[in-house]
Design a protein around this motif. Structure first.
Motif, PDB file in Angstrom:
ATOM      1  N   ALA A  36       5.776 -11.406   4.041  1.00  0.00           N
ATOM      2  CA  ALA A  36       6.446 -10.615   3.003  1.00  0.00           C
ATOM      3  C   ALA A  36       6.354  -9.126   3.329  1.00  0.00           C
ATOM      4  O   ALA A  36       7.348  -8.401   3.233  1.00  0.00           O
ATOM      5  CB  ALA A  36       5.833 -10.905   1.639  1.00  0.00           C
ATOM      6  N   ALA A  37       5.173  -8.679   3.711  1.00  0.00           N
ATOM      7  CA  ALA A  37       4.989  -7.259   4.041  1.00  0.00           C
ATOM      8  C   ALA A  37       5.886  -6.851   5.209  1.00  0.00           C
ATOM      9  O   ALA A  37       6.544  -5.802   5.157  1.00  0.00           O
ATOM     10  CB  ALA A  37       3.521  -6.984   4.366  1.00  0.00           C
ATOM     11  N   LEU A  38       5.914  -7.661   6.243  1.00  0.00           N
ATOM     12  CA  LEU A  38       6.755  -7.347   7.397  1.00  0.00           C
ATOM     13  C   LEU A  38       8.228  -7.307   7.011  1.00  0.00           C
ATOM     14  O   LEU A  38       8.963  -6.402   7.412  1.00  0.00           O
ATOM     15  CB  LEU A  38       6.515  -8.365   8.515  1.00  0.00           C
ATOM     16  CG  LEU A  38       5.124  -8.312   9.160  1.00  0.00           C
ATOM     17  CD1 LEU A  38       4.908  -9.526  10.054  1.00  0.00           C
ATOM     18  CD2 LEU A  38       4.925  -7.011   9.924  1.00  0.00           C
ATOM     19  N   GLY A  67      -8.380   3.324  11.162  1.00  0.00           N
ATOM     20  CA  GLY A  67      -8.132   4.233  10.047  1.00  0.00           C
ATOM     21  C   GLY A  67      -6.633   4.443   9.890  1.00  0.00           C
ATOM     22  O   GLY A  67      -5.911   4.516  10.877  1.00  0.00           O
ATOM     23  N   GLY A  68      -6.156   4.482   8.653  1.00  0.00           N
ATOM     24  CA  GLY A  68      -4.735   4.667   8.392  1.00  0.00           C
ATOM     25  C   GLY A  68      -3.965   3.364   8.281  1.00  0.00           C
ATOM     26  O   GLY A  68      -2.785   3.375   7.941  1.00  0.00           O
ATOM     27  N   ALA A  69      -4.615   2.220   8.574  1.00  0.00           N
ATOM     28  CA  ALA A  69      -3.934   0.923   8.482  1.00  0.00           C
ATOM     29  C   ALA A  69      -3.516   0.652   7.040  1.00  0.00           C
ATOM     30  O   ALA A  69      -4.137   1.131   6.095  1.00  0.00           O
ATOM     31  CB  ALA A  69      -4.844  -0.191   8.991  1.00  0.00           C
ATOM     32  N   VAL A  70      -2.473  -0.132   6.878  1.00  0.00           N
ATOM     33  CA  VAL A  70      -1.985  -0.536   5.564  1.00  0.00           C
ATOM     34  C   VAL A  70      -2.671  -1.853   5.209  1.00  0.00           C
ATOM     35  O   VAL A  70      -2.555  -2.834   5.940  1.00  0.00           O
ATOM     36  CB  VAL A  70      -0.451  -0.708   5.567  1.00  0.00           C
ATOM     37  CG1 VAL A  70       0.035  -1.208   4.217  1.00  0.00           C
ATOM     38  CG2 VAL A  70       0.224   0.613   5.930  1.00  0.00           C
ATOM     39  N   GLU A 100      -2.872   0.215  -6.540  1.00  0.00           N
ATOM     40  CA  GLU A 100      -2.047   0.852  -7.562  1.00  0.00           C
ATOM     41  C   GLU A 100      -0.631   1.141  -7.075  1.00  0.00           C
ATOM     42  O   GLU A 100       0.251   1.404  -7.881  1.00  0.00           O
ATOM     43  CB  GLU A 100      -2.716   2.145  -8.028  1.00  0.00           C
ATOM     44  CG  GLU A 100      -4.007   1.879  -8.778  1.00  0.00           C
ATOM     45  CD  GLU A 100      -4.651   3.142  -9.306  1.00  0.00           C
ATOM     46  OE1 GLU A 100      -3.964   4.177  -9.423  1.00  0.00           O
ATOM     47  OE2 GLU A 100      -5.852   3.083  -9.607  1.00  0.00           O
ATOM     48  N   LYS A 101      -0.408   1.082  -5.780  1.00  0.00           N
ATOM     49  CA  LYS A 101       0.898   1.411  -5.218  1.00  0.00           C
ATOM     50  C   LYS A 101       1.478   0.181  -4.524  1.00  0.00           C
ATOM     51  O   LYS A 101       0.772  -0.544  -3.832  1.00  0.00           O
ATOM     52  CB  LYS A 101       0.750   2.566  -4.225  1.00  0.00           C
ATOM     53  CG  LYS A 101       2.053   3.148  -3.755  1.00  0.00           C
ATOM     54  CD  LYS A 101       1.835   4.421  -2.941  1.00  0.00           C
ATOM     55  CE  LYS A 101       3.170   5.011  -2.535  1.00  0.00           C
ATOM     56  NZ  LYS A 101       3.005   6.216  -1.736  1.00  0.00           N
ATOM     57  N   ALA A 102       2.768  -0.049  -4.716  1.00  0.00           N
ATOM     58  CA  ALA A 102       3.450  -1.185  -4.086  1.00  0.00           C
ATOM     59  C   ALA A 102       3.820  -0.845  -2.649  1.00  0.00           C
ATOM     60  O   ALA A 102       4.151   0.300  -2.321  1.00  0.00           O
ATOM     61  CB  ALA A 102       4.705  -1.546  -4.871  1.00  0.00           C
ATOM     62  N   LEU A 159     -14.490  -1.943   2.805  1.00  0.00           N
ATOM     63  CA  LEU A 159     -13.719  -1.406   3.902  1.00  0.00           C
ATOM     64  C   LEU A 159     -13.963   0.086   3.984  1.00  0.00           C
ATOM     65  O   LEU A 159     -14.222   0.735   2.976  1.00  0.00           O
ATOM     66  CB  LEU A 159     -12.231  -1.679   3.680  1.00  0.00           C
ATOM     67  CG  LEU A 159     -11.820  -3.142   3.628  1.00  0.00           C
ATOM     68  CD1 LEU A 159     -10.353  -3.263   3.236  1.00  0.00           C
ATOM     69  CD2 LEU A 159     -12.072  -3.819   4.951  1.00  0.00           C
ATOM     70  N   LYS A 160     -13.878   0.595   5.185  1.00  0.00           N
ATOM     71  CA  LYS A 160     -14.071   2.041   5.337  1.00  0.00           C
ATOM     72  C   LYS A 160     -12.941   2.791   4.648  1.00  0.00           C
ATOM     73  O   LYS A 160     -11.886   2.218   4.347  1.00  0.00           O
ATOM     74  CB  LYS A 160     -14.153   2.399   6.809  1.00  0.00           C
ATOM     75  CG  LYS A 160     -12.870   2.180   7.572  1.00  0.00           C
ATOM     76  CD  LYS A 160     -13.072   2.527   9.034  1.00  0.00           C
ATOM     77  CE  LYS A 160     -11.769   2.455   9.785  1.00  0.00           C
ATOM     78  NZ  LYS A 160     -11.925   2.839  11.167  1.00  0.00           N
ATOM     79  N   GLY A 161     -13.141   4.048   4.408  1.00  0.00           N
ATOM     80  CA  GLY A 161     -12.119   4.881   3.776  1.00  0.00           C
ATOM     81  C   GLY A 161     -10.973   5.157   4.730  1.00  0.00           C
ATOM     82  O   GLY A 161     -10.987   4.784   5.898  1.00  0.00           O
ATOM     83  N   GLY A 162      -9.946   5.816   4.218  1.00  0.00           N
ATOM     84  CA  GLY A 162      -8.824   6.209   5.055  1.00  0.00           C
ATOM     85  C   GLY A 162      -7.792   5.122   5.272  1.00  0.00           C
ATOM     86  O   GLY A 162      -6.925   5.253   6.130  1.00  0.00           O
ATOM     87  N   LEU A 163      -7.885   4.034   4.494  1.00  0.00           N
ATOM     88  CA  LEU A 163      -6.905   2.963   4.603  1.00  0.00           C
ATOM     89  C   LEU A 163      -5.896   3.082   3.470  1.00  0.00           C
ATOM     90  O   LEU A 163      -6.208   3.591   2.401  1.00  0.00           O
ATOM     91  CB  LEU A 163      -7.602   1.598   4.555  1.00  0.00           C
ATOM     92  CG  LEU A 163      -8.640   1.360   5.657  1.00  0.00           C
ATOM     93  CD1 LEU A 163      -9.384   0.053   5.411  1.00  0.00           C
ATOM     94  CD2 LEU A 163      -7.971   1.348   7.033  1.00  0.00           C
ATOM     95  N   GLU A 164      -4.692   2.624   3.719  1.00  0.00           N
ATOM     96  CA  GLU A 164      -3.618   2.697   2.737  1.00  0.00           C
ATOM     97  C   GLU A 164      -3.526   1.357   2.005  1.00  0.00           C
ATOM     98  O   GLU A 164      -2.941   0.406   2.535  1.00  0.00           O
ATOM     99  CB  GLU A 164      -2.286   3.018   3.426  1.00  0.00           C
ATOM    100  CG  GLU A 164      -2.278   4.292   4.240  1.00  0.00           C
ATOM    101  CD  GLU A 164      -2.409   5.535   3.386  1.00  0.00           C
ATOM    102  OE1 GLU A 164      -2.007   5.492   2.204  1.00  0.00           O
ATOM    103  OE2 GLU A 164      -2.898   6.543   3.911  1.00  0.00           O
ATOM    104  N   HIS A 165      -4.098   1.235   0.827  1.00  0.00           N
ATOM    105  CA  HIS A 165      -4.074  -0.005   0.054  1.00  0.00           C
ATOM    106  C   HIS A 165      -2.727  -0.143  -0.655  1.00  0.00           C
ATOM    107  O   HIS A 165      -2.305   0.762  -1.362  1.00  0.00           O
ATOM    108  CB  HIS A 165      -5.216  -0.028  -0.968  1.00  0.00           C
ATOM    109  CG  HIS A 165      -6.550  -0.146  -0.324  1.00  0.00           C
ATOM    110  ND1 HIS A 165      -7.248  -1.324  -0.294  1.00  0.00           N
ATOM    111  CD2 HIS A 165      -7.309   0.758   0.359  1.00  0.00           C
ATOM    112  CE1 HIS A 165      -8.393  -1.144   0.347  1.00  0.00           C
ATOM    113  NE2 HIS A 165      -8.446   0.113   0.759  1.00  0.00           N
ATOM    114  N   ARG A 166      -2.074  -1.297  -0.457  1.00  0.00           N
ATOM    115  CA  ARG A 166      -0.772  -1.546  -1.059  1.00  0.00           C
ATOM    116  C   ARG A 166      -0.712  -2.966  -1.623  1.00  0.00           C
ATOM    117  O   ARG A 166      -1.209  -3.916  -1.023  1.00  0.00           O
ATOM    118  CB  ARG A 166       0.358  -1.407  -0.031  1.00  0.00           C
ATOM    119  CG  ARG A 166       0.482  -0.014   0.560  1.00  0.00           C
ATOM    120  CD  ARG A 166       0.939   1.003  -0.476  1.00  0.00           C
ATOM    121  NE  ARG A 166       1.108   2.310   0.094  1.00  0.00           N
ATOM    122  CZ  ARG A 166       0.196   3.278   0.084  1.00  0.00           C
ATOM    123  NH1 ARG A 166      -0.982   3.076  -0.500  1.00  0.00           N
ATOM    124  NH2 ARG A 166       0.437   4.447   0.626  1.00  0.00           N
TER     125      ARG A 166
END
Length: 180
Positions: A116-118, A40-43, A50-52, A82-89
């Motif tokens: 790219a993310a890293l 939980g909380g993973a990006v 909707e967010k970059a 996917l379960k809730g509580g994840l940060e979609h970017r």
């Protein structure tokens, strides 16, 4: 600073010899994850978010990890919930360097997306190590360096989007296309 842990949820739909996520798992750079057991909380790298992705996401990524969904774009909507509580970017504008989609905007392989993310989150060496596993990997960083540097210098998602819009506007102007 602790390196961001990287996870992949694998659809196993492509040739394992050509699958960039599978190769990263074999090299120990990425851990394969069960969709129900993602921290939980993973990006989550999600092209429909909707967010970059930006430096704002570093604390969550360092604490809970970075997740890539390894599936074709056509199957993304049918991918396991996917379960809730994840940060979609979403990742900003970048060019693919992989042999299948070379030069195509936003057609990144899983390895390119992770790198790219890293890079954007300030882990340049980690990103370069990821891409060093591929013959064409250095090309991805090289052709996107200006973009990656600007995105990594941006503090917020809004600043990343503004940088992206500047690049896309310049590209449209160079091609004689009205961006409106």
């Amino acid at each position: 600073m602790t390196e961001v842990r990287v996870y992949a949820i694998m659809e196993h739909e492509c040739d394992p010899k050509r699958c960039t996520a599978a190769k990263l798992v074999r090299f120990g750079e990425v851990r394969e994850a069960d969709p129900r057991k993602v921290p939980g909380g993973a990006v989550v790298l999600d092209p429909e978010a909707e967010k970059a992705l930006s430096r704002e996401d570093v604390p969550s990524a360092q604490r809970f990890g970075l997740l890539v969904l390894d599936c074709s774009w056509e199957k993304l909507k049918r991918f396991p919930r996917l379960k809730g509580g994840l940060e979609h970017r979403a990742l900003p504008f970048l060019l693919a360097a992989n042999p299948t989609n070379f030069g195509k905007p936003m057609r990144l392989s899983s390895a390119e997306a992770v790198a790219a993310a890293l890079y954007i989150m300030g882990e340049r060496e980690h990103a370069e190590r990821i891409m060093s596993k591929f013959k064409w990997g250095h090309t991805f960083i090289d052709i996107n360096r200006e973009y990656l540097e600007a995105y990594s210098a941006s503090s917020t998602s809004g600043e990343v989007v503004a940088a992206q819009n500047g690049f896309v506007g310049r590209l449209h102007a160079a091609e004689g296309v009205d961006p409106a």
